[in-house]
Design an enzyme around this catalytic site. Structure first.
Site, PDB file in Angstrom:
ATOM      1  N   ASN A   1     -23.069 -12.039  23.034  1.00  0.00           N
ATOM      2  CA  ASN A   1     -22.582 -11.129  24.072  1.00  0.00           C
ATOM      3  C   ASN A   1     -21.465 -11.724  24.919  1.00  0.00           C
ATOM      4  O   ASN A   1     -20.593 -11.014  25.400  1.00  0.00           O
ATOM      5  CB  ASN A   1     -23.746 -10.731  24.986  1.00  0.00           C
ATOM      6  CG  ASN A   1     -23.452  -9.480  25.788  1.00  0.00           C
ATOM      7  OD1 ASN A   1     -22.962  -8.497  25.254  1.00  0.00           O
ATOM      8  ND2 ASN A   1     -23.727  -9.522  27.085  1.00  0.00           N
TER       9      ASN A   1
ATOM     10  N   THR B   1     -13.045 -20.005 -10.621  1.00  0.00           N
ATOM     11  CA  THR B   1     -13.292 -18.604 -10.305  1.00  0.00           C
ATOM     12  C   THR B   1     -12.604 -17.731 -11.348  1.00  0.00           C
ATOM     13  O   THR B   1     -11.411 -17.899 -11.614  1.00  0.00           O
ATOM     14  CB  THR B   1     -12.750 -18.266  -8.910  1.00  0.00           C
ATOM     15  OG1 THR B   1     -13.319 -19.164  -7.959  1.00  0.00           O
ATOM     16  CG2 THR B   1     -13.090 -16.838  -8.530  1.00  0.00           C
TER      17      THR B   1
ATOM     18  N   LYS C   1     -10.629 -14.885 -12.949  1.00  0.00           N
ATOM     19  CA  LYS C   1      -9.576 -13.970 -12.507  1.00  0.00           C
ATOM     20  C   LYS C   1      -9.166 -13.060 -13.668  1.00  0.00           C
ATOM     21  O   LYS C   1      -9.268 -13.468 -14.820  1.00  0.00           O
ATOM     22  CB  LYS C   1      -8.361 -14.763 -12.005  1.00  0.00           C
ATOM     23  CG  LYS C   1      -8.658 -15.804 -10.942  1.00  0.00           C
ATOM     24  CD  LYS C   1      -8.993 -15.180  -9.614  1.00  0.00           C
ATOM     25  CE  LYS C   1      -9.224 -16.270  -8.556  1.00  0.00           C
ATOM     26  NZ  LYS C   1      -9.505 -15.702  -7.231  1.00  0.00           N
TER      27      LYS C   1
ATOM     28  N   LYS D   1     -10.024 -11.103 -10.228  1.00  0.00           N
ATOM     29  CA  LYS D   1     -11.324 -11.016  -9.582  1.00  0.00           C
ATOM     30  C   LYS D   1     -11.956  -9.636  -9.723  1.00  0.00           C
ATOM     31  O   LYS D   1     -13.176  -9.500  -9.648  1.00  0.00           O
ATOM     32  CB  LYS D   1     -11.215 -11.403  -8.111  1.00  0.00           C
ATOM     33  CG  LYS D   1     -10.263 -10.538  -7.289  1.00  0.00           C
ATOM     34  CD  LYS D   1     -10.395 -10.845  -5.795  1.00  0.00           C
ATOM     35  CE  LYS D   1      -9.907 -12.225  -5.449  1.00  0.00           C
ATOM     36  NZ  LYS D   1      -9.992 -12.477  -3.983  1.00  0.00           N
TER      37      LYS D   1
ATOM     38  N   LYS E   1     -17.416 -18.972 -11.844  1.00  0.00           N
ATOM     39  CA  LYS E   1     -17.847 -18.332 -10.602  1.00  0.00           C
ATOM     40  C   LYS E   1     -17.421 -16.868 -10.534  1.00  0.00           C
ATOM     41  O   LYS E   1     -16.289 -16.520 -10.874  1.00  0.00           O
ATOM     42  CB  LYS E   1     -17.249 -19.100  -9.415  1.00  0.00           C
ATOM     43  CG  LYS E   1     -17.418 -18.443  -8.063  1.00  0.00           C
ATOM     44  CD  LYS E   1     -16.695 -19.250  -6.990  1.00  0.00           C
ATOM     45  CE  LYS E   1     -16.636 -18.481  -5.692  1.00  0.00           C
ATOM     46  NZ  LYS E   1     -15.804 -17.266  -5.782  1.00  0.00           N
TER      47      LYS E   1
ATOM     48  N   ASP F   1     -16.135 -13.981  -8.142  1.00  0.00           N
ATOM     49  CA  ASP F   1     -15.435 -14.006  -6.863  1.00  0.00           C
ATOM     50  C   ASP F   1     -16.272 -13.270  -5.825  1.00  0.00           C
ATOM     51  O   ASP F   1     -17.230 -12.567  -6.141  1.00  0.00           O
ATOM     52  CB  ASP F   1     -14.033 -13.411  -6.977  1.00  0.00           C
ATOM     53  CG  ASP F   1     -13.007 -14.245  -6.216  1.00  0.00           C
ATOM     54  OD1 ASP F   1     -13.389 -14.865  -5.207  1.00  0.00           O
ATOM     55  OD2 ASP F   1     -11.844 -14.289  -6.635  1.00  0.00           O
ATOM     56  N   GLU F   2     -15.874 -13.430  -4.571  1.00  0.00           N
ATOM     57  CA  GLU F   2     -16.724 -12.951  -3.479  1.00  0.00           C
ATOM     58  C   GLU F   2     -16.944 -11.442  -3.490  1.00  0.00           C
ATOM     59  O   GLU F   2     -17.985 -10.954  -3.036  1.00  0.00           O
ATOM     60  CB  GLU F   2     -16.141 -13.385  -2.124  1.00  0.00           C
ATOM     61  CG  GLU F   2     -14.870 -12.685  -1.693  1.00  0.00           C
ATOM     62  CD  GLU F   2     -13.603 -13.240  -2.328  1.00  0.00           C
ATOM     63  OE1 GLU F   2     -12.517 -12.689  -2.074  1.00  0.00           O
ATOM     64  OE2 GLU F   2     -13.707 -14.235  -3.094  1.00  0.00           O
TER      65      GLU F   2
ATOM     66  N   HIS G   1     -20.534 -18.544  -0.687  1.00  0.00           N
ATOM     67  CA  HIS G   1     -19.131 -18.233  -0.413  1.00  0.00           C
ATOM     68  C   HIS G   1     -18.992 -17.851   1.058  1.00  0.00           C
ATOM     69  O   HIS G   1     -19.877 -17.219   1.628  1.00  0.00           O
ATOM     70  CB  HIS G   1     -18.643 -17.088  -1.307  1.00  0.00           C
ATOM     71  CG  HIS G   1     -17.152 -16.987  -1.368  1.00  0.00           C
ATOM     72  ND1 HIS G   1     -16.391 -16.496  -0.318  1.00  0.00           N
ATOM     73  CD2 HIS G   1     -16.273 -17.324  -2.343  1.00  0.00           C
ATOM     74  CE1 HIS G   1     -15.113 -16.538  -0.659  1.00  0.00           C
ATOM     75  NE2 HIS G   1     -15.008 -17.036  -1.870  1.00  0.00           N
ATOM     76  N   ARG G   2     -17.868 -18.244   1.661  1.00  0.00           N
ATOM     77  CA  ARG G   2     -17.674 -18.016   3.101  1.00  0.00           C
ATOM     78  C   ARG G   2     -16.755 -16.834   3.393  1.00  0.00           C
ATOM     79  O   ARG G   2     -16.052 -16.820   4.415  1.00  0.00           O
ATOM     80  CB  ARG G   2     -17.142 -19.283   3.758  1.00  0.00           C
ATOM     81  CG  ARG G   2     -15.802 -19.766   3.204  1.00  0.00           C
ATOM     82  CD  ARG G   2     -15.312 -21.006   3.943  1.00  0.00           C
ATOM     83  NE  ARG G   2     -14.000 -21.431   3.463  1.00  0.00           N
ATOM     84  CZ  ARG G   2     -13.234 -22.331   4.083  1.00  0.00           C
ATOM     85  NH1 ARG G   2     -13.657 -22.901   5.197  1.00  0.00           N
ATOM     86  NH2 ARG G   2     -12.057 -22.665   3.600  1.00  0.00           N
TER      87      ARG G   2
ATOM     88  N   HIS H   1     -18.111 -23.352   0.311  1.00  0.00           N
ATOM     89  CA  HIS H   1     -16.656 -23.505   0.301  1.00  0.00           C
ATOM     90  C   HIS H   1     -16.207 -24.160   1.607  1.00  0.00           C
ATOM     91  O   HIS H   1     -16.647 -23.774   2.692  1.00  0.00           O
ATOM     92  CB  HIS H   1     -15.986 -22.147   0.126  1.00  0.00           C
ATOM     93  CG  HIS H   1     -16.142 -21.585  -1.243  1.00  0.00           C
ATOM     94  ND1 HIS H   1     -15.070 -21.304  -2.067  1.00  0.00           N
ATOM     95  CD2 HIS H   1     -17.246 -21.263  -1.960  1.00  0.00           C
ATOM     96  CE1 HIS H   1     -15.513 -20.832  -3.222  1.00  0.00           C
ATOM     97  NE2 HIS H   1     -16.836 -20.796  -3.173  1.00  0.00           N
TER      98      HIS H   1
ATOM     99  N   SER I   1     -11.649 -25.205  -2.970  1.00  0.00           N
ATOM    100  CA  SER I   1     -11.172 -24.090  -3.786  1.00  0.00           C
ATOM    101  C   SER I   1     -10.060 -23.360  -3.051  1.00  0.00           C
ATOM    102  O   SER I   1     -10.148 -23.139  -1.848  1.00  0.00           O
ATOM    103  CB  SER I   1     -12.337 -23.132  -4.081  1.00  0.00           C
ATOM    104  OG  SER I   1     -11.902 -21.995  -4.792  1.00  0.00           O
TER     105      SER I   1
END
Length: 472
Positions: free
Chosen positions: A120, A170, A172, A174, A198, A200-201, A291-292, A324, A376
């Protein structure tokens, strides 16, 4: 006994926050949760009043005195702003250090901690900008969390991979590949020498590729590449889903297929979902890659938001075996000193305060397992010496375009990266300087690896040289 607000009596009205929440004589306890905020007050608001307001609004305070304060011991439960210092070289910018009593937080809940501390106060009008720079989690609180499902050593034992960083990629593009073509790309990368591929996100379960189809074709690719190479392989199957129930269904199916690792987008999905998944992974012997996605919305601006080191520490509590962390040398934002600071906070058991690396507090993880940093984003074979030097063995080096963009295809791209990695690790073990001799080491290896030679020629001019926005 110290005089409490109850003993002093109740008086209605509005009073300055600093009368209650600014406590420069307070000495933090080992059981306190400590937080460091960077803030800029509005014109006319003194720094001590602003710091006290942050402590109040992130703990027990509200804008006016209330009679129900008399029903508890406010001195016991309030946040205490115990130190304020100016930020060197910046006008009207300060650090506020705040101690929060342990009893303010639910055990084992990152969700509750963040709801309290940053839920808050960031909208408070008296503050022009506010950033949470660091948190010290007391050991008493750390011990209420499971943490990573397995940790670095257990992962190495499960995968039988030692003495070097692990390699990933990763897939591709993606978005847009059919499940079968996606599985084919995975197979080519893994047979070429990578340890992991991997999702991808943003690959979840879209019309062009439903999650169950992807899982099946990826499982075929993993089993086939393992049979051909004799190495254990993995693919980060993204189980992030619209609901926790659907997330767990996808995780269970990955386990049924014999997959060693799954993946989760911990910020977009939320800490409650992530902690639930991490506990399931511990119980079921499955590794968890994190993954971030969305982190830069929160952490990129140096004057407002939450620094990534805080998010990384929260993830270690919530649970994840990989996270990551940026690359320092690639296409994504990341100051070297700051990055190495939070990489240590992810991996090590005890980290001393070091303001030169952005570490405001000494942190003891009480033997909680560590998290492997994943480098990455915009990296290729020419970056390999620097990556090995910066991140060391306990890391995952993840080349997406740096694998799939090889002129001869995915498998040769994977081979080029594996050869480059093995050459750099061997050179380091022989005592060579990777920073000074990295180019020579790669060129020497390229003489007997045509795949590496082709990659070196393709990317010799590619650099990402932009000034870092978030400097210490």
């Amino acid at each position: 006994m110290p005089k409490t607000q109850s003993a002093a009596g109740y008086k209605a009205g509005v009073k300055d926050y600093k009368l209650t929440y600014y406590t420069p004589d307070y000495t933090p306890k080992d059981t306190d949760l400590l937080a460091a905020f960077r803030f800029s007050p509005q014109p006319g608001v003194p720094a001590d009043e602003a710091g006290a307001a942050i402590a109040a609004e992130s703990s027990t305070g509200t804008w006016t005195t209330v009679w129900t304060d008399l029903l508890t011991d406010m001195d016991r439960y309030k946040g205490k702003c115990y130190h304020i210092e100016p930020v060197q070289g910046e006008e009207n910018s300060y650090f506020a250090f705040i101690a929060y009593p342990l009893d303010l937080f639910e055990e084992g809940s990152v969700t509750n901690i963040l709801t309290s501390i940053v839920g808050n106060v960031f909208g408070f009008k008296a503050i022009r900008s506010l950033r949470l720079e660091d948190i010290r989690f007391p050991v008493a609180l750390v011990k209420t969390f499971q943490g990573p499902p397995h940790g670095i050593q257990v992962e190495r034992d499960l995968l039988n991979k030692y003495g070097r960083p692990m390699l990933g990629c990763t897939i591709k593009p993606k978005l847009g590949l059919s499940a079968k073509n996606y599985g084919r790309a995975v197979y080519e990368c893994l047979r070429g020498g990578l340890d992991f591929t991997k999702d991808d996100e943003n690959i979840n379960s879209q019309p062009f590729q439903r999650w169950r189809d992807r899982f099946l074709f990826v499982a075929d690719a993993i089993h086939k590449s393992q049979a051909e190479t004799g190495e254990i392989k993995g693919h980060y199957l993204n189980v992030t889903a619209p609901t926790c129930e659907e997330m767990m269904k996808r995780a269970e199916f990955a386990k049924e297929l014999g997959m060693p690792i799954i993946m989760h987008d911990f910020l977009t999905a939320g800490f409650t979902a992530n902690t639930t998944l991490a506990k399931w992974c511990r119980d079921n012997g499955v590794l968890l890659h994190i993954h971030r996605a969305m982190h830069a919305v929160i952490d990129r601006q140096r004057n407002h938001g939450i620094h990534f080191r805080v998010l990384a520490k929260c993830l270690r509590l919530s649970g994840g075996d990989h996270l990551h962390s940026g690359t320092v040398v690639g296409k994504l934002e990341g100051d070297k000193a700051s990055t190495l600071g939070f990489v240590d906070l992810m991996r090590e058991d005890h980290i001393e305060a070091d303001r030169s690396r952005g570490v405001f507090f000494t942190q003891d993880w009480a033997s909680m397992p560590g998290v492997l940093p994943v480098a990455s984003g915009g990296i290729h074979v020419w970056h390999m010496p620097a990556l090995v030097e910066i991140f060391g063995d306990d890391s995952v080096l993840q080349f997406g375009g740096g694998t799939l963009g090889h002129p001869w295809g995915n498998a040769p791209g994977a081979t080029a990266n594996r050869v480059a990695l093995e050459a750099c690790v061997q050179a380091r073990n022989e005592g060579r300087d990777l920073y000074r001799e990295g180019g020579d080491i790669l060129r020497e290896a390229g003489k007997w690896s045509p795949e590496l030679a082709a990659a070196l020629d393709l990317w010799k001019e590619i650099k990402f040289e932009f000034e870092t926005m978030d400097k210490l």
